[in-house]
Design a protein around this motif. Structure first.
Motif, PDB file in Angstrom:
ATOM      1  N   GLU A 178      12.178 -19.274  13.663  1.00  0.00           N
ATOM      2  CA  GLU A 178      13.165 -20.218  13.142  1.00  0.00           C
ATOM      3  C   GLU A 178      12.497 -21.285  12.273  1.00  0.00           C
ATOM      4  OE1 GLU A 178      15.424 -21.591  16.515  1.00  0.00           O
ATOM      5  OE2 GLU A 178      16.375 -19.633  16.778  1.00  0.00           O
ATOM      6  N   ARG A 221      11.745 -14.221  19.527  1.00  0.00           N
ATOM      7  CA  ARG A 221      12.242 -15.378  18.776  1.00  0.00           C
ATOM      8  C   ARG A 221      11.352 -16.576  19.070  1.00  0.00           C
ATOM      9  NH1 ARG A 221      16.769 -16.827  16.168  1.00  0.00           N
ATOM     10  NH2 ARG A 221      17.706 -14.832  16.716  1.00  0.00           N
ATOM     11  N   CYS A 232      11.504 -20.400  18.595  1.00  0.00           N
ATOM     12  CA  CYS A 232      12.583 -21.361  18.333  1.00  0.00           C
ATOM     13  C   CYS A 232      12.138 -22.505  17.435  1.00  0.00           C
ATOM     14  CB  CYS A 232      13.135 -21.896  19.646  1.00  0.00           C
ATOM     15  SG  CYS A 232      13.933 -20.611  20.620  1.00  0.00           S
TER      16      CYS A 232
END
Length: 114
Positions: A65, A103, A105
């Motif tokens: 991200e 993922r 973050c």
């Protein structure tokens, strides 16, 4: 400049990419810096304002991200039980396994031991 950037790569605005990279089928967000000797595979997504340090491998299924730092020589994996061959001894193909996603973050660091 010794870069291999495939035509299907989506690059954001003001992205900086250094020498000896291999990018294909991935997305790189705005103002992100990709260091030397980095490979980013298809279906990997890097957010905006990230820094990916040198000698890093980001495989299919990884999403990083916005505002993240990926340290030197980080290697992501996308298979919990990697093997070279299938049950019958033949080399595995993409049909022999499923991508396990990862993922990172927003605003996190991937170089810190947990």
């Amino acid at each position: 400049m010794y870069q291999r950037i495939a035509p299907d790569v989506r690059l954001g605005k003001n992205t900086r990419i250094f020498a000896f990279v291999n990018l294909y089928g991935c997305t790189i967000g705005d103002e992100t810096k990709i260091g030397a000797f980095v490979e980013i595979q298809k279906n990997a997504h890097i957010g905006a304002r990230c820094k990916v340090s040198s000698h890093t491998f980001i495989c299919e299924g990884v999403t990083i991200e916005d505002d993240c730092f990926v340290g030197h020589h980080v290697c992501f994996i996308n298979d919990r039980f990697p093997r070279a061959t299938s049950g019958d001894g033949a080399l595995q193909t993409e049909a022999d396994w499923q991508v396990v996603t990862t993922r990172v973050c927003q605003g996190r660091r991937s170089d810190r031991a947990r």
